[in-house]
Design an enzyme around this catalytic site. Structure first.
Site, PDB file in Angstrom:
ATOM      1  N   THR A  34       0.823  -1.219   0.000  1.00 17.89           N
ATOM      2  CA  THR A  34       0.000   0.000   0.000  1.00 17.89           C
ATOM      3  C   THR A  34       0.847   1.255   0.000  1.00 17.89           C
ATOM      4  OG1 THR A  34      -1.856  -1.072   1.069  1.00 17.89           O
ATOM      5  CG2 THR A  34      -1.677   1.294   1.391  1.00 17.89           C
ATOM      6  N   TYR A  48      -8.088   0.294  -3.546  1.00 15.17           N
ATOM      7  CA  TYR A  48      -7.020   0.925  -4.351  1.00 15.17           C
ATOM      8  C   TYR A  48      -6.134  -0.184  -4.925  1.00 15.17           C
ATOM      9  CZ  TYR A  48      -4.779  -0.108   0.062  1.00 15.17           C
ATOM     10  OH  TYR A  48      -4.354  -0.763   1.187  1.00 15.17           O
ATOM     11  N   THR A 114       1.400  -4.346   4.173  1.00 12.45           N
ATOM     12  CA  THR A 114       1.153  -4.553   5.607  1.00 12.45           C
ATOM     13  C   THR A 114       0.615  -5.945   5.911  1.00 12.45           C
ATOM     14  OG1 THR A 114      -1.084  -3.681   5.390  1.00 12.45           O
ATOM     15  CG2 THR A 114       0.675  -2.113   5.964  1.00 12.45           C
ATOM     16  N   ASP A 115       0.063  -6.632   4.912  1.00 13.44           N
ATOM     17  CA  ASP A 115      -0.599  -7.912   5.198  1.00 13.44           C
ATOM     18  C   ASP A 115       0.360  -8.963   5.760  1.00 13.44           C
ATOM     19  OD1 ASP A 115      -3.053  -7.925   2.459  1.00 13.44           O
ATOM     20  OD2 ASP A 115      -2.843  -6.728   4.282  1.00 13.44           O
ATOM     21  N   LYS A 187      -0.353  -7.179  13.001  1.00 12.16           N
ATOM     22  CA  LYS A 187      -1.371  -6.294  12.418  1.00 12.16           C
ATOM     23  C   LYS A 187      -2.692  -6.594  13.122  1.00 12.16           C
ATOM     24  CE  LYS A 187      -3.320  -4.813   7.964  1.00 12.16           C
ATOM     25  NZ  LYS A 187      -3.254  -4.962   6.471  1.00 12.16           N
ATOM     26  N   GLU A 308      -2.943 -28.248  27.555  1.00 15.11           N
ATOM     27  CA  GLU A 308      -4.171 -28.783  26.938  1.00 15.11           C
ATOM     28  C   GLU A 308      -3.939 -30.098  26.200  1.00 15.11           C
ATOM     29  OE1 GLU A 308      -6.949 -26.192  28.391  1.00 15.11           O
ATOM     30  OE2 GLU A 308      -7.267 -27.926  27.101  1.00 15.11           O
TER      31      GLU A 308
HETATM   32  N1  DAS Z   1      -2.541  -5.900   0.090  1.00 13.01           N
HETATM   33  C1  DAS Z   1      -1.816  -5.179   1.119  1.00 13.01           C
HETATM   34  C2  DAS Z   1      -0.378  -5.641   1.110  1.00 13.01           C
HETATM   35  O1  DAS Z   1       0.302  -5.482   0.102  1.00 13.01           O
HETATM   36  C3  DAS Z   1      -1.790  -3.719   0.966  1.00 13.01           C
HETATM   37  C4  DAS Z   1      -1.086  -3.141   2.153  1.00 13.01           C
HETATM   38  O2  DAS Z   1      -1.761  -2.986   3.166  1.00 13.01           O
HETATM   39  O3  DAS Z   1       0.127  -2.900   2.126  1.00 13.01           O
HETATM   40  O4  DAS Z   1       0.049  -6.111   2.153  1.00 13.01           O
END
Ligand code: DAS
Length: 351
Positions: A34, A48, A114-115, A187, A308
């Site tokens: 992103t 986007y 970020t994923d 995250k 467990e």
């Molecule tokens: N799809 C997500 C990624 O590339 C966009 C982001 O949040 O960076 O991880």
């Protein structure tokens, strides 16, 4: 009086000769995400396109970078990070280690989606062989959005990578003015700016007024202190994650074993509980030599050994405080060294 004049003249002349400290040399390795994304309008914060803006444009968009470091950029990949693979990780790790071995490189920033940012950060935390700063950074809003967070996140990451205070701290994540440790950061929100957190064990510090402030450090081994070396590796052992839930059955475990997995992370409910319908499949997998790690889908807390489930009897490993996606990374690297569950459990209590 004269003596005072002479001493003041001396001090001012010496001070006039003292050269300004050189700016650190920081390399930005861009992978997409992103932070490099673009939307149709300035108010497009979802829907986007990620991974469209090149590293030179990212650098050009933040001229203030030149005040905090000598920055160069490399476009290593241009992908949305849900597509990050073991192969990408090996390419990235080898490039990072090659650059950090150069005396003229002081630190590295990796721009990333970020994923899976937390996963790449932890993988590098275990395989980077330098004490120099490595900082991962992303953005929750695309570069075209109102109040995009990418530029300030990039600026903060570069000044952190340039800082002597970041040396020896392990791989870091800098988002939303906060400094997080690779091992624990995760995250926590699909879209808000404060998504990256270390909910219980705590972030390491803040970045404020163009300065990093550290308040804690990780207690687990990382970077130069790990036993893992990927320099000669062209692949990583196959390890997948089974997600626990009500009514879960053995299908996923059986499928991963049939696919040839060397390890399975079981992200169980609660403290890593195993549904009775899954246990026979896990036992059969273990008997075939597959390493089983009990983790939790919960995300926080210690996964107690022999809590467990009777891990001693089942010959399973427990994930300690690693979430399932990070347990997968450590198990993959552990399997490049050993198949001993005793040794692998030691590694989970060490890293
Ligand atoms: N799809 C997500 C990624 O590339 C966009 C982001 O949040 O960076 O991880």
């Amino acid at each position: 009086m004269m003596a005072l004049f002479v001493s003041l003249f001396f001090v001012s002349s010496v001070r006039a000769e003292a050269p300004a400290p050189r700016l650190a040399n920081v390399v930005i390795l861009a992978t997409g995400g992103t932070i490099a994304g673009t939307g149709a309008t300035s108010t497009t914060t979802v829907g986007y396109t990620a991974a469209t803006v090149g590293v030179q444009s990212l650098i050009k968009a933040v001229p203030e970078l030149a005040k905090v470091a000598n920055v160069t950029g490399e476009q290593v990949f241009q992908i949305a990070s849900e597509n990050m693979s073991n192969e990408h990780w090996l390419i990235l790790a080898k490039r990072v280690n090659a650059l950090l071995a150069q005396p003229n490189v002081d630190g590295i920033v990796i721009t990333h989606g970020t994923d899976t940012l937390e996963e790449t950060a932890y993988f590098l935390d275990l395989v980077v062989k330098s004490r120099k700063p490595v900082v991962l950074v992303g953005a929750m809003r695309p570069s075209t959005a109102l109040s995009a967070d990418g530029p300030i996140n990039l600026y903060n990451s570069v000044l952190l990578a340039a800082s002597p205070d970041a040396v020896g701290k392990g791989v870091l994540v800098a988002m939303n003015d906060q400094i997080q440790a690779a091992r624990e950061v995760t995250k926590t929100n699909t879209s808000t700016l404060d998504s990256f957190r270390t909910p219980e064990l705590g972030m390491l510090g803040y970045i404020q007024g163009s300065k990093p402030f550290f308040y804690r450090a990780s207690t687990r081994k990382h970077t130069v202190d790990t036993e893992f070396d990927v320099s000669a590796l062209s692949a990583l052992p196959a390890v997948d994650i089974v997600y626990g839930h009500a009514n879960v059955g053995p299908v996923a475990v059986d499928a991963f074993v049939a696919a040839g997995d060397k390890g399975i992370i079981h992200a169980g409910v609660g403290d890593g509980s195993l549904a009775s319908k899954v246990v026979p499949a896990l036992k059969s997998a273990r008997q075939k030599g597959v390493i089983i790690v009990r983790a939790s889908r919960v995300g926080q807390g210690i996964l107690a050994r022999n809590g467990e489930a009777n891990d001693d009897e089942l010959d399973f490993v427990v994930a300690d405080t690693l979430n399932a996606q990070k347990a997968r990374i450590l198990l993959m690297l552990a399997l490049t060294k050993t198949n001993s569950t005793r040794e692998i459990q030691r590694m989970f209590y060490t890293y």
